[in-house]
Design a protein around this motif. Sequence first.
Motif, PDB file in Angstrom:
ATOM      1  N   THR A  54      -9.645   3.177  16.825  1.00  0.00           N
ATOM      2  CA  THR A  54     -11.062   2.844  16.962  1.00  0.00           C
ATOM      3  C   THR A  54     -11.503   2.723  18.416  1.00  0.00           C
ATOM      4  O   THR A  54     -10.736   2.295  19.278  1.00  0.00           O
ATOM      5  N   ILE A  67     -11.433  -4.819  13.905  1.00  0.00           N
ATOM      6  CA  ILE A  67     -10.028  -5.231  13.817  1.00  0.00           C
ATOM      7  C   ILE A  67      -9.906  -6.653  13.290  1.00  0.00           C
ATOM      8  O   ILE A  67      -9.047  -6.947  12.470  1.00  0.00           O
ATOM      9  N   ARG A  68     -10.776  -7.550  13.771  1.00  0.00           N
ATOM     10  CA  ARG A  68     -10.747  -8.933  13.299  1.00  0.00           C
ATOM     11  C   ARG A  68     -10.995  -9.037  11.802  1.00  0.00           C
ATOM     12  O   ARG A  68     -10.410  -9.864  11.124  1.00  0.00           O
TER      13      ARG A  68
END
Length: 69
Positions: A54, A67-68
């Motif tokens: 990404t 991502i989190r």
Amino acid sequence: MYRVFLVDDEPFIVEGLYDILDWSGMGLEIVGHAENGKKALDAVRVTPVDILITDIAMPEMTGLELIRN
């Protein structure tokens, strides 16, 4: 074979990533791509992936937020 998902808001980057590497030769398969983190998150919830590549700075949801999540 590992399943890869690409995320970038610039279409020519995604196209370049498709073409620049011998994905299958490395045991990888691109299973999809998205133009922002929100669309990517929606997609990977229904499409299992092993590797997420990404961009960080994108509209709607950054790569770090993706991502989190």
